[in-house]
Write a protein that holds these residues in place. Structure first.
Motif, short mmCIF file in Angstrom:
data_model
loop_
_atom_site.label_atom_id
_atom_site.label_comp_id
_atom_site.label_asym_id
_atom_site.label_seq_id
_atom_site.Cartn_x
_atom_site.Cartn_y
_atom_site.Cartn_z
N VAL A 4 0.86 -1.18 0.00
CA VAL A 4 0.00 0.00 0.00
C VAL A 4 0.90 1.22 0.00
O VAL A 4 1.90 1.28 0.72
CB VAL A 4 -0.96 0.01 1.22
CG1 VAL A 4 -0.20 -0.08 2.54
CG2 VAL A 4 -1.84 1.26 1.20
N ARG A 29 1.40 5.65 -0.04
CA ARG A 29 0.90 6.77 0.76
C ARG A 29 -0.32 7.40 0.10
O ARG A 29 -0.36 7.61 -1.11
CB ARG A 29 1.99 7.83 0.95
CG ARG A 29 1.53 8.99 1.85
CD ARG A 29 2.69 9.76 2.40
NE ARG A 29 3.61 8.93 3.18
CZ ARG A 29 3.37 8.55 4.44
NH1 ARG A 29 2.23 8.91 5.05
NH2 ARG A 29 4.24 7.80 5.08
N VAL A 59 1.71 1.51 12.37
CA VAL A 59 0.62 0.71 11.80
C VAL A 59 -0.45 0.49 12.86
O VAL A 59 -0.21 -0.15 13.88
CB VAL A 59 1.14 -0.64 11.29
CG1 VAL A 59 -0.02 -1.46 10.69
CG2 VAL A 59 2.24 -0.44 10.26
N SER A 100 1.78 5.74 9.57
CA SER A 100 2.02 5.12 8.27
C SER A 100 0.74 4.54 7.65
O SER A 100 0.33 4.96 6.57
CB SER A 100 3.07 4.01 8.40
OG SER A 100 4.32 4.54 8.79
N VAL A 101 0.10 3.60 8.35
CA VAL A 101 -1.01 2.87 7.75
C VAL A 101 -2.10 2.59 8.78
O VAL A 101 -1.80 2.31 9.95
CB VAL A 101 -0.53 1.51 7.17
CG1 VAL A 101 -1.69 0.74 6.57
CG2 VAL A 101 0.55 1.73 6.12
N ARG A 159 -7.84 9.44 3.82
CA ARG A 159 -7.05 9.38 2.58
C ARG A 159 -6.71 10.80 2.10
O ARG A 159 -5.57 11.06 1.70
CB ARG A 159 -7.83 8.65 1.49
CG ARG A 159 -7.17 8.73 0.11
CD ARG A 159 -7.91 7.90 -0.92
NE ARG A 159 -9.34 8.14 -0.88
CZ ARG A 159 -10.25 7.32 -1.42
NH1 ARG A 159 -9.85 6.22 -2.02
NH2 ARG A 159 -11.53 7.58 -1.34
N SER A 176 -2.54 6.27 4.57
CA SER A 176 -2.71 5.04 3.79
C SER A 176 -3.66 4.12 4.53
O SER A 176 -3.54 3.95 5.75
CB SER A 176 -1.36 4.34 3.59
OG SER A 176 -0.43 5.21 2.99
#
Length: 279
Positions: free
Chosen positions: A41, A43, A95, A181-182, A208, A213
């Motif tokens: 995935v 950014r 994460v 990050s995610v 988003r 991400s």
């Protein structure tokens, strides 16, 4: 390093996945749940991870979130190899994961849930060391929810008094606020009605737009095509197809889930068709 090298390096960093899994293998006794699974995935994109029951997507999510360590393969966050021994390790790497059961504390307020495990403490006042700065947490919660468009009666309202959509939105907002990050969302709208689902998807859209991400695990194909930028399909423990969501239909996704359509080169080499590969 020359200016050209610097530009090339910057472009490489921009093209690099924020979160990437390479050749992940996970065994449970004699059962191989993941057989060299890949995933990526970038950014500011929403990537849907789909697959039939038993395809391995839940196991992959547990590996990416630190809930289960992989037996083989590697995980990279912003190009840096990571080894997650627990969900705490994943959170430290940026994460955050929201599971179907939400993991919210019903008896605590919205603000207390948003800062759960990350409480702000007062400092500089003799005799008050260790006391929580509830005012700062309420203010921070109100600002975060406003930015993400999450509506609740008050940030002091107990989670138990919120609707299902509001509870899910708060859980998603908490992940977005703390992730660097995610954000991984495991079936975030599975038990919600139409209006509640719309509110949660709006939060995903805003995340988003803010450059976050998002990995979305879902069985809802129309929803996947509505919200995702890309779709990665798992089957029999590995990724077998990748699509740009704007270029496929629900029928394409179902075909990929059942093995009638693949885009991964190693699968195509075994005799499957190759269609719309995503670089």
């Amino acid at each position: 390093m020359s200016a050209a090298d610097g530009i090339e390096s910057a472009q490489g960093a921009a093209d690099r996945p924020v979160l990437e899994a390479r050749g992940i293998v996970k065994r449970f006794g004699h059962v191989e749940a993941l057989r060299g699974a890949d995933f990526a995935v970038h950014r500011g994109e929403v990537v849907a991870l789909i697959g039939d029951n038993g395809a391995g997507k839940s196991t992959l999510i547990k590996v990416l979130s630190g809930a289960q360590p992989q037996d083989e393969g590697e995980i990279l966050v912003n190009g840096r190899p990571e080894r997650f021994g627990s969900p705490v390790d994943a959170r430290r790497a940026g994460v955050e994961t929201v599971y179907q059961d939400l993991s919210v504390a019903d008896d605590l307020s919205v603000a207390a849930n948003l800062y759960l495990g990350r409480e702000i403490k007062r400092r500089g006042l003799p005799g008050l060391i260790g006391l929580l700065d509830k005012r700062a947490m309420r203010r921070g919660t109100a600002e975060a929810l406003e930015q993400l468009g999450v509506r609740v009666p008050r940030v002091t309202t107990p989670i138990a008094m919120l609707s299902g959509g509001q509870r899910q939105s708060v859980a998603v907002a908490r992940a977005v606020v703390w992730a660097t990050s995610v954000v991984i969302l495991d079936e975030p709208t599975a038990a919600l009605g139409v209006v509640q689902t719309r509110r949660v998807l709006d939060v995903v859209d805003r995340a988003r737009d803010a450059g976050m991400s998002v990995v979305l695990v879902s069985h809802n194909m129309p929803q996947v095509l509505e919200i995702a930028d890309r779709v990665e399909v798992m089957r029999l423990g590995r990724r077998t197809a990748r699509f740009r969501a704007a270029e496929v239909t629900t029928d394409d996704l179902v075909a990929a889930m059942t093995g009638a359509l693949v885009t991964e080169p190693e699968e195509a080499a075994l005799g499957g068709p190759l269609r719309r590969p995503v670089n």
